[in-house]
Write a protein that holds these residues in place. Structure first.
Motif, PDB file in Angstrom:
ATOM      1  N   LYS A 188       0.840  -1.202   0.000  1.00 31.15           N
ATOM      2  CA  LYS A 188       0.000   0.000   0.000  1.00 31.15           C
ATOM      3  C   LYS A 188       0.876   1.253   0.000  1.00 31.15           C
ATOM      4  CE  LYS A 188      -4.135  -1.772   2.377  1.00 31.15           C
ATOM      5  NZ  LYS A 188      -4.968  -1.663   3.588  1.00 31.15           N
ATOM      6  N   ARG A 189       1.935   1.230   0.823  1.00 32.23           N
ATOM      7  CA  ARG A 189       2.858   2.370   0.870  1.00 32.23           C
ATOM      8  C   ARG A 189       3.571   2.540  -0.464  1.00 32.23           C
ATOM      9  NH1 ARG A 189       5.908   0.943   6.517  1.00 32.23           N
ATOM     10  NH2 ARG A 189       4.194   1.382   7.962  1.00 32.23           N
ATOM     11  N   ALA A 190       4.069   1.418  -1.008  1.00 32.83           N
ATOM     12  CA  ALA A 190       4.819   1.485  -2.268  1.00 32.83           C
ATOM     13  C   ALA A 190       3.936   2.006  -3.405  1.00 32.83           C
ATOM     14  CB  ALA A 190       5.364   0.100  -2.613  1.00 32.83           C
ATOM     15  N   ALA A 191       2.681   1.537  -3.449  1.00 34.20           N
ATOM     16  CA  ALA A 191       1.772   1.991  -4.498  1.00 34.20           C
ATOM     17  C   ALA A 191       1.490   3.490  -4.360  1.00 34.20           C
ATOM     18  CB  ALA A 191       0.464   1.201  -4.434  1.00 34.20           C
ATOM     19  N   ALA A 192       1.315   3.943  -3.116  1.00 34.43           N
ATOM     20  CA  ALA A 192       1.085   5.377  -2.883  1.00 34.43           C
ATOM     21  C   ALA A 192       2.308   6.197  -3.289  1.00 34.43           C
ATOM     22  CB  ALA A 192       0.750   5.616  -1.410  1.00 34.43           C
ATOM     23  N   ILE A 193       3.495   5.656  -3.042  1.00 30.59           N
ATOM     24  CA  ILE A 193       4.735   6.336  -3.457  1.00 30.59           C
ATOM     25  C   ILE A 193       4.815   6.414  -4.980  1.00 30.59           C
ATOM     26  CG2 ILE A 193       7.264   6.096  -3.531  1.00 30.59           C
ATOM     27  CD1 ILE A 193       7.015   4.913  -0.645  1.00 30.59           C
ATOM     28  N   LEU A 194       4.488   5.321  -5.660  1.00 33.10           N
ATOM     29  CA  LEU A 194       4.523   5.305  -7.119  1.00 33.10           C
ATOM     30  C   LEU A 194       3.563   6.333  -7.721  1.00 33.10           C
ATOM     31  CD1 LEU A 194       4.666   1.455  -7.827  1.00 33.10           C
ATOM     32  CD2 LEU A 194       6.477   3.123  -8.256  1.00 33.10           C
ATOM     33  N   LEU A 195       2.449   6.568  -7.034  1.00 35.62           N
ATOM     34  CA  LEU A 195       1.475   7.556  -7.513  1.00 35.62           C
ATOM     35  C   LEU A 195       1.787   8.970  -7.035  1.00 35.62           C
ATOM     36  CD1 LEU A 195      -1.874   5.569  -7.114  1.00 35.62           C
ATOM     37  CD2 LEU A 195      -0.732   6.211  -9.246  1.00 35.62           C
ATOM     38  N   GLY A 196       2.879   9.125  -6.273  1.00 32.09           N
ATOM     39  CA  GLY A 196       3.265  10.451  -5.788  1.00 32.09           C
ATOM     40  C   GLY A 196       2.446  10.931  -4.617  1.00 32.09           C
ATOM     41  N   ASP A 199       5.759  10.119   0.657  1.00 33.50           N
ATOM     42  CA  ASP A 199       7.208  10.298   0.639  1.00 33.50           C
ATOM     43  C   ASP A 199       7.893   8.939   0.549  1.00 33.50           C
ATOM     44  OD1 ASP A 199       9.928  10.658   1.394  1.00 33.50           O
ATOM     45  OD2 ASP A 199       9.413  12.518   2.426  1.00 33.50           O
ATOM     46  N   PRO A 200       8.843   8.752  -0.381  1.00 32.31           N
ATOM     47  CA  PRO A 200       9.532   7.458  -0.510  1.00 32.31           C
ATOM     48  C   PRO A 200      10.219   6.988   0.771  1.00 32.31           C
ATOM     49  CG  PRO A 200       9.969   8.824  -2.424  1.00 32.31           C
ATOM     50  CD  PRO A 200       9.249   9.691  -1.436  1.00 32.31           C
ATOM     51  N   SER A 201      10.600   7.915   1.632  1.00 34.68           N
ATOM     52  CA  SER A 201      11.295   7.525   2.863  1.00 34.68           C
ATOM     53  C   SER A 201      10.381   6.788   3.835  1.00 34.68           C
ATOM     54  CB  SER A 201      11.875   8.763   3.560  1.00 34.68           C
ATOM     55  OG  SER A 201      10.847   9.622   4.019  1.00 34.68           O
ATOM     56  N   GLU A 205       9.193   1.029   7.673  1.00 29.99           N
ATOM     57  CA  GLU A 205       9.065   1.678   8.979  1.00 29.99           C
ATOM     58  C   GLU A 205      10.418   1.758   9.684  1.00 29.99           C
ATOM     59  OE1 GLU A 205       8.902  -2.679   9.589  1.00 29.99           O
ATOM     60  OE2 GLU A 205       8.141  -1.234   8.135  1.00 29.99           O
ATOM     61  N   ARG A 206      10.533   2.715  10.546  1.00 24.64           N
ATOM     62  CA  ARG A 206      11.738   2.812  11.372  1.00 24.64           C
ATOM     63  C   ARG A 206      11.721   1.681  12.398  1.00 24.64           C
ATOM     64  NH1 ARG A 206      14.363   7.627  10.672  1.00 24.64           N
ATOM     65  NH2 ARG A 206      13.191   9.239   9.534  1.00 24.64           N
ATOM     66  N   ALA A 207      12.868   1.372  12.921  1.00 27.38           N
ATOM     67  CA  ALA A 207      13.021   0.214  13.809  1.00 27.38           C
ATOM     68  C   ALA A 207      12.051   0.241  14.997  1.00 27.38           C
ATOM     69  CB  ALA A 207      14.459   0.123  14.316  1.00 27.38           C
ATOM     70  N   ARG A 208      11.787   1.415  15.574  1.00 22.15           N
ATOM     71  CA  ARG A 208      10.967   1.477  16.773  1.00 22.15           C
ATOM     72  C   ARG A 208       9.520   1.874  16.503  1.00 22.15           C
ATOM     73  NH1 ARG A 208      14.830   4.230  21.419  1.00 22.15           N
ATOM     74  NH2 ARG A 208      16.498   2.659  21.361  1.00 22.15           N
TER      75      ARG A 208
END
Length: 212
Positions: A188-196, A199-201, A205-208
């Motif tokens: 879901k995150r990757a698809a949202a990133i591909l559509l702009g 944020d790609p970052s 998720e961060r470790a914590r």
């Protein structure tokens, strides 16, 4: 009102096909025999043979029946998405439910069988091509509501179907529900990133931090 002969015939045909789908899901392609379908449908042998003279005829009928049911199910779910819902998230959830449903498992049994059954493959390929065209069109129309004219939408739709198909199939042997849920959230995150839309970052998720 009394049903016509055509209505009774159509009802019997549907009953046989539903029994075939149940057998594919519960017993698999190899054990989907005429005798097993007869027992499940509870119809005379002559009636079954009238509608489907051979096992191949029965399975070709099941191909069309499953395809129609899959389109109806996904189309109804897409139409029921609330106006305030995130279209992309909702689409991915619906596609995943589609690939987790008994109808998909029935289709998967037929896919696997057609690898070595040339007659079944000849019947299955045009139907699957048609159904995937319809399903992709429905999904593109949905995402285009919030991203009209965006050339990235068709690619995101195609990737979504391919990623989730693969995830459903690997899940057969892995059985790791937690891992699958994690990968769906990441897609879901990757698809949202591909559509702009994101944020790609934020892809991983961060470790914590928790998955969102």
């Amino acid at each position: 009102m009394k049903r016509t002969q055509a209505q009774r015939s159509a009802g019997t045909r549907a009953k046989v096909l539903e029994a075939t789908v149940q057998c594919l899901v519960e017993r698999g392609y190899a054990e989907t025999t005429t005798a097993e379908v007869l027992a499940r449908a509870d119809v005379p042998r002559g009636t079954l043979l009238h509608h489907f003279p051979t096992k191949v005829d029965l399975l070709v009928g099941a191909v069309h029946h499953v395809a129609g049911r899959r389109v109806e199910s996904l189309t109804a779910e897409l139409a029921a998405i609330p106006p305030e819902a995130d279209r992309l998230d909702a689409l991915i959830d619906i596609i995943w439910r589609h690939f987790s449903s008994p109808l998909f498992w029935a289709a998967l049994e037929l896919w696997n069988a057609c690898r070595t059954d040339t007659e079944l493959r000849a019947a299955l390929l045009p139907v699957e091509k048609e159904i995937f065209t319809v399903l992709h069109d429905r999904a593109r129309d949905l995402l285009s509501e919030s991203s009209p004219g965006d050339p990235r939408v068709p690619t995101v739709v195609e990737f979504s179907y391919e990623v989730l198909t693969g995830l459903a199939m690997t899940g057969i042997v892995s059985g790791d529900l937690g891992r699958r849920e994690l990968l769906i959230r990441r897609w879901k995150r990757a698809a949202a990133i591909l559509l702009g839309h994101r944020d790609p970052s934020t892809l991983v998720e961060r470790a914590r931090s928790k998955e969102s």
